[in-house]
Design an enzyme around this catalytic site. Sequence first.
Site, PDB file in Angstrom:
ATOM      1  N   PRO A 533       0.788   3.923   0.344  1.00 26.56           N
ATOM      2  CG  PRO A 533      -0.931   4.915   1.567  1.00 26.56           C
ATOM      3  CD  PRO A 533       0.183   5.241   0.622  1.00 26.56           C
ATOM      4  CB  CYS A 534       0.363  -1.713  -0.540  1.00 28.39           C
ATOM      5  SG  CYS A 534       0.119  -2.522   1.064  1.00 28.39           S
ATOM      6  CG  ASN A 535      -4.554   0.694   2.146  1.00 24.06           C
ATOM      7  OD1 ASN A 535      -3.380   1.031   2.177  1.00 24.06           O
ATOM      8  ND2 ASN A 535      -5.338   0.783   3.202  1.00 24.06           N
ATOM      9  CG  LEU A 537      -1.125  -1.064  -5.106  1.00 22.61           C
ATOM     10  CD1 LEU A 537       0.346  -0.655  -5.029  1.00 22.61           C
ATOM     11  CD2 LEU A 537      -1.656  -0.840  -6.511  1.00 22.61           C
TER      12      LEU A 537
END
Length: 574
Positions: A533-535, A537
């Site tokens: 997950p890129c939440n 970033l």
Amino acid sequence: MDGDSDIDSDFHWTDDDENKSPTNLYGEASEAGPSRPSLYSHFIAMGFSGDMVEKAIKENGEGDPEAILQILLNSSDAGKSPLRPGDATAERPVADDEDSSDDWHIDDKEDFIDDLPPKDRKLLLLVDMGYSPEDAAAAIDRCGHESTILELADSIHAAQIAEKSDEMEHYYPKPRFEAGEGSSRRLTTEKKKTNEPKQKLKKSSTPRTRKDHVRKPSPDLDDAKIIIPKPMVGFGLPNQTCITQRTLPDEAIGPPYFYYENIALTPKGVWETISRILYNIKPEFVDSKYFCAAARKRAYIHNLPIEGRHQLLPIPPKTIQEALPMTKQWWPKWDQRTQLNCLHTSIATIKITENITRALRDSGENPKASVRDYIIRECRKWNLVWIGHHRVAPLEPSEFEMLLGFPINHTRGGGTSRTERYKSLGNSFQVDTVAYHLSVLKKMFPDGINVLSLFSGIGGAEVALHNLRIFMKTVVSVEKSEINRNILRNFWRQTRQKGNLIDLEDVRQLDGDMIESLMKQYGPFDLVIGGSPCNNLTGSNRYTRDGLEGEHSSLFYDYFRVLDIVKSLMAKKR
């Protein structure tokens, strides 16, 4: 900016200018308003539109405010709902790392700003956003004056995070990798020496099988800085001269092969850390606008060969009007977009498209420059397309699917709502880009491949392998979302796959015993693929953009943990 402030900010009443005409949302003068600005602004502040308030006061006079209010309420009941706070805007897209400008309210100072040099104009806009002039100027110097406002804001935010990181004492151990018998890597720990008081860490909620020092290592700011190239073409594009060979560290050479993906624009030090942990392989930065009609800036770290890649056929359309030909007849000449920005997890509200329609109707066939700029900003931000005269609309889920390389209706059915479809698609791979990288596997595994798919989402990797005609003997898919797991199961059935699909929910529960059991039953894994997950970033996250230490993005360390277990087990069998 909420609905009330959008309206109120255009009215500045004083005793000397009561009879002046107020300006509308786009900075243009409207008809003369009432002589009692306090009454007018009172109803505006309640959320009623300016036109409704002005009409009600003109028809009923200003002597009976209660009667005016009743008329406004009756108009609302008849379907003319007043604006409420938040109606004029919607929540910003989650995965917003692309070339799009922040939303700016058009007012009288815009003409002044437009006359400034590009650097000064962006400096003023950043200061208006709340950044200090020093931070804004430093970001422009770092990124260049051609960078978008969003990229500059990202740079400022990343620098602030890095500064805070420098000021903190990291008590948790720092990972150091050494070769170990029967393992591709062995993790050892080394405490950071300090004379300062030790900082307490929050108690981890993850299973004990997951090492704390693997989950949250201290960022090594001494690593060689990774520069994002422009243009983002990776090791080369199809049918162009490209790099065909690279040297990998011995410990990185497959099998198993691995492929890790995440957003390109991250806080400072993130890709340096990921690269160091994944065997010091440098990321391949690719913008999917070279493979389809929508941008998608991503970085990929993998140990796949890069010679002999080939693109999926048929080659997908590369422009908006090729991909969506019905929009061509309505597309105004002053909207010069040829490609879409990154496809996000949310879309524009009806209020946003209504505001654009109203602006065009008020401006006639030749809208002034400020109106055009406002509309193009909104269209870029929300990927709006022209569907009629003075009408724009967000993309449909099926259009998302087509642009991202999925089969039409891939996410449809099974009780999945439109909102859930947008969310799942916005977090997915761009299939054509990933397939180009994975295409080298076809000759390497003519009899089929065993895949360990982590953070599978809606099955972007599986769709890419299927489109490449690579037989998937076994896929172990790990995905938290039940909706996404159902989408992948449905794809498996609809395409009549002959191999095994095993789906698991939580990557943190995938320990050595379970992996060893799966490998004994189905054979070793040839490919470990995924994108955590890129939440924490993404640039749109202004609250918990904590990099790899964030609650969600720290799951990257589970990707490495699982990969290392697979490599260790396979090394023992050699």
